[in-house]
Scaffold this motif. Sequence first.
Motif, PDB file in Angstrom:
ATOM      1  N   LEU A   1       0.792  -1.203  -0.163  1.00  6.98           N
ATOM      2  CA  LEU A   1       0.204   0.161  -0.061  1.00  6.98           C
ATOM      3  C   LEU A   1       0.838   1.107   0.332  1.00  6.98           C
ATOM      4  O   LEU A   1       0.202   2.416  -0.904  1.00  6.98           O
TER       5      LEU A   1
ATOM      6  N   VAL B   1       1.916   2.603  -3.463  1.00  6.76           N
ATOM      7  CA  VAL B   1       0.537   2.911  -4.135  1.00  6.76           C
ATOM      8  C   VAL B   1       0.974   5.023  -3.753  1.00  6.76           C
ATOM      9  O   VAL B   1       0.686   5.460  -2.696  1.00  6.76           O
TER      10      VAL B   1
ATOM     11  N   VAL C   1      -2.285   5.997  -1.483  1.00  8.81           N
ATOM     12  CA  VAL C   1      -2.337   6.172  -0.232  1.00  8.81           C
ATOM     13  C   VAL C   1      -1.615   6.835   0.515  1.00  8.81           C
ATOM     14  O   VAL C   1       0.246   7.282   0.520  1.00  8.81           O
TER      15      VAL C   1
ATOM     16  N   VAL D   1      -6.379  -1.170  -5.441  1.00  5.73           N
ATOM     17  CA  VAL D   1      -6.115  -1.398  -3.766  1.00  5.73           C
ATOM     18  C   VAL D   1      -6.595  -3.072  -3.661  1.00  5.73           C
ATOM     19  O   VAL D   1      -6.080  -3.761  -3.459  1.00  5.73           O
TER      20      VAL D   1
ATOM     21  N   THR E   1     -12.081  -4.964   1.430  1.00  8.30           N
ATOM     22  CA  THR E   1     -11.442  -3.359   1.796  1.00  8.30           C
ATOM     23  C   THR E   1     -13.379  -2.460   2.058  1.00  8.30           C
ATOM     24  O   THR E   1     -14.529  -3.186   1.806  1.00  8.30           O
TER      25      THR E   1
END
Length: 76
Positions: free
Chosen positions: A22, A25, A28, A59, A68
């Motif tokens: 993460l 990314v 993020v 994600v 999520t």
Amino acid sequence: MTSACMLIRTEKGKYQEVVDRLKQVSSVKSAFPVLGRYDIAADIEVENATELGKAIMKVNKLAGIVFTETMPEIEE
């Protein structure tokens, strides 16, 4: 700017690997392990709602993620 908090459930024992992914990314801004029903909380920041959708899909495709829940910020 559009901001959202994403709560992430990972496969058993995979939370640190997912946190590391993460952090690579660009949308993020932070990701960290948490206790409770979810394993990770991530802060996402993008230009608009369309980009938020793209970020969420990116994600969700990462290895080790089971599901999520995304909570976009609202303006009053």
